[in-house]
Design a protein around this motif. Structure first.
Motif, PDB file in Angstrom:
ATOM      1  N   LEU A  71       2.379  -1.778   3.186  1.00 30.76           N
ATOM      2  CA  LEU A  71       1.492  -0.925   2.394  1.00 30.76           C
ATOM      3  C   LEU A  71       0.039  -0.982   2.837  1.00 30.76           C
ATOM      4  O   LEU A  71      -0.642   0.033   2.865  1.00 30.76           O
ATOM      5  CB  LEU A  71       1.572  -1.293   0.909  1.00 30.76           C
ATOM      6  CG  LEU A  71       2.892  -1.035   0.218  1.00 30.76           C
ATOM      7  CD1 LEU A  71       2.771  -1.383  -1.255  1.00 30.76           C
ATOM      8  CD2 LEU A  71       3.338   0.407   0.391  1.00 30.76           C
ATOM      9  N   PRO A 128      -2.869   1.341  -0.105  1.00 31.24           N
ATOM     10  CA  PRO A 128      -1.624   1.981   0.341  1.00 31.24           C
ATOM     11  C   PRO A 128      -1.864   3.317   1.049  1.00 31.24           C
ATOM     12  O   PRO A 128      -2.575   4.182   0.572  1.00 31.24           O
ATOM     13  CB  PRO A 128      -0.838   2.154  -0.957  1.00 31.24           C
ATOM     14  CG  PRO A 128      -1.310   1.012  -1.804  1.00 31.24           C
ATOM     15  CD  PRO A 128      -2.780   0.890  -1.484  1.00 31.24           C
ATOM     16  N   LEU A 171      -1.156   6.955   2.527  1.00 33.35           N
ATOM     17  CA  LEU A 171      -0.401   8.130   2.095  1.00 33.35           C
ATOM     18  C   LEU A 171       0.777   8.393   3.032  1.00 33.35           C
ATOM     19  O   LEU A 171       1.859   8.792   2.591  1.00 33.35           O
ATOM     20  CB  LEU A 171      -1.306   9.354   2.021  1.00 33.35           C
ATOM     21  CG  LEU A 171      -2.366   9.321   0.921  1.00 33.35           C
ATOM     22  CD1 LEU A 171      -3.255  10.562   1.007  1.00 33.35           C
ATOM     23  CD2 LEU A 171      -1.725   9.230  -0.444  1.00 33.35           C
ATOM     24  N   CYS A 226       3.534   6.125   2.160  1.00 39.71           N
ATOM     25  CA  CYS A 226       4.158   6.593   0.915  1.00 39.71           C
ATOM     26  C   CYS A 226       5.125   7.748   1.174  1.00 39.71           C
ATOM     27  O   CYS A 226       6.213   7.798   0.587  1.00 39.71           O
ATOM     28  CB  CYS A 226       3.082   6.994  -0.091  1.00 39.71           C
ATOM     29  SG  CYS A 226       2.133   5.581  -0.716  1.00 39.71           S
ATOM     30  N   LEU A 280       8.200   6.290   2.648  1.00 37.83           N
ATOM     31  CA  LEU A 280       9.007   5.663   1.593  1.00 37.83           C
ATOM     32  C   LEU A 280       9.866   6.715   0.894  1.00 37.83           C
ATOM     33  O   LEU A 280      11.044   6.475   0.594  1.00 37.83           O
ATOM     34  CB  LEU A 280       8.108   4.972   0.567  1.00 37.83           C
ATOM     35  CG  LEU A 280       7.536   3.615   0.942  1.00 37.83           C
ATOM     36  CD1 LEU A 280       6.481   3.187  -0.069  1.00 37.83           C
ATOM     37  CD2 LEU A 280       8.646   2.587   1.034  1.00 37.83           C
ATOM     38  N   GLY A 281       9.277   7.869   0.630  1.00 38.13           N
ATOM     39  CA  GLY A 281      10.022   8.955  -0.001  1.00 38.13           C
ATOM     40  C   GLY A 281      11.167   9.438   0.866  1.00 38.13           C
ATOM     41  O   GLY A 281      12.281   9.675   0.374  1.00 38.13           O
ATOM     42  N   VAL A 325       9.556  -3.405   1.154  1.00 35.53           N
ATOM     43  CA  VAL A 325       8.137  -3.106   0.944  1.00 35.53           C
ATOM     44  C   VAL A 325       7.351  -4.402   1.068  1.00 35.53           C
ATOM     45  O   VAL A 325       7.617  -5.371   0.356  1.00 35.53           O
ATOM     46  CB  VAL A 325       7.892  -2.473  -0.445  1.00 35.53           C
ATOM     47  CG1 VAL A 325       6.403  -2.280  -0.692  1.00 35.53           C
ATOM     48  CG2 VAL A 325       8.635  -1.152  -0.573  1.00 35.53           C
ATOM     49  N   SER A 384       0.828   2.021  -7.259  1.00 38.44           N
ATOM     50  CA  SER A 384       1.577   3.250  -7.504  1.00 38.44           C
ATOM     51  C   SER A 384       2.825   2.919  -8.303  1.00 38.44           C
ATOM     52  O   SER A 384       3.655   2.121  -7.858  1.00 38.44           O
ATOM     53  CB  SER A 384       1.980   3.902  -6.176  1.00 38.44           C
ATOM     54  OG  SER A 384       2.949   4.898  -6.404  1.00 38.44           O
ATOM     55  N   ILE A 413       5.945   3.518  -6.312  1.00 34.92           N
ATOM     56  CA  ILE A 413       6.373   2.446  -5.406  1.00 34.92           C
ATOM     57  C   ILE A 413       6.971   1.295  -6.208  1.00 34.92           C
ATOM     58  O   ILE A 413       8.035   0.785  -5.873  1.00 34.92           O
ATOM     59  CB  ILE A 413       5.206   1.958  -4.527  1.00 34.92           C
ATOM     60  CG1 ILE A 413       4.719   3.072  -3.605  1.00 34.92           C
ATOM     61  CG2 ILE A 413       5.638   0.742  -3.695  1.00 34.92           C
ATOM     62  CD1 ILE A 413       3.437   2.749  -2.841  1.00 34.92           C
TER      63      ILE A 413
END
Length: 156
Positions: free
Chosen positions: A78, A82, A84, A87, A90-91, A102, A110, A113
């Protein structure tokens, strides 16, 4: 096993256009530890030669998505703030059903997260790669046990 290492990129490039030396060394050490244990690594930082061979978004987004989609696990670093990009990765991993590890002390930054383990296979390691006091071998030992599927956290 193919490991996709998601980590901050553009926020780690200094005002002279160079990747921050200490962070690069620590991230490189992590890549090396993963590879020395018999796994392969994809990391966009290496793919773009640590910012020395930058790709355009229309190039790197497709490459990163392709590489992530064919990975066995995602290690998401992260960072202190963190990223973007991390992130988004991660999605992608969550949507594709790829297990996630993580690494970060700021998971609570978040709720998406910190709650990701409710819909995906996620392990959380409360560590910060930017913390020079944390030896990379100790961090890697924590990652390694999850690479072998020891468990997924129930809560952060």
């Amino acid at each position: 096993m193919k490991v996709f290492v998601a980590a901050p990129f553009s926020s780690m490039i200094n005002s002279q256009g160079f990747f921050m030396k200490q962070y690069r060394e620590r991230l490189s050490q992590l890549h090396k530890s993963i590879e020395e244990s018999g796994h392969s690594v994809f990391a966009s930082q290496r793919n773009e030669n640590w910012g020395n061979a930058p790709l355009k978004p229309e190039e790197y987004v497709s490459i990163d998505y392709h590489e992530l989609s064919f990975s066995d696990v995602v290690v998401a670093v992260l960072g202190a703030r963190p990223s973007l990009g991390v992130c988004i990765e991660l999605g992608w991993a969550s949507a594709l059903g790829i297990p996630i590890i993580v690494v970060g002390k700021r998971v609570s930054a978040s709720t998406m997260i910190s709650g990701l383990h409710r819909v995906s296979k996620v392990n959380y390691i409360p560590a910060d790669l930017e913390d020079s006091k944390l030896p990379i071998p100790i961090l890697f030992n924590q990652i390694e046990k999850y690479l072998h599927g020891e468990r997924c956290d129930a809560d952060t």
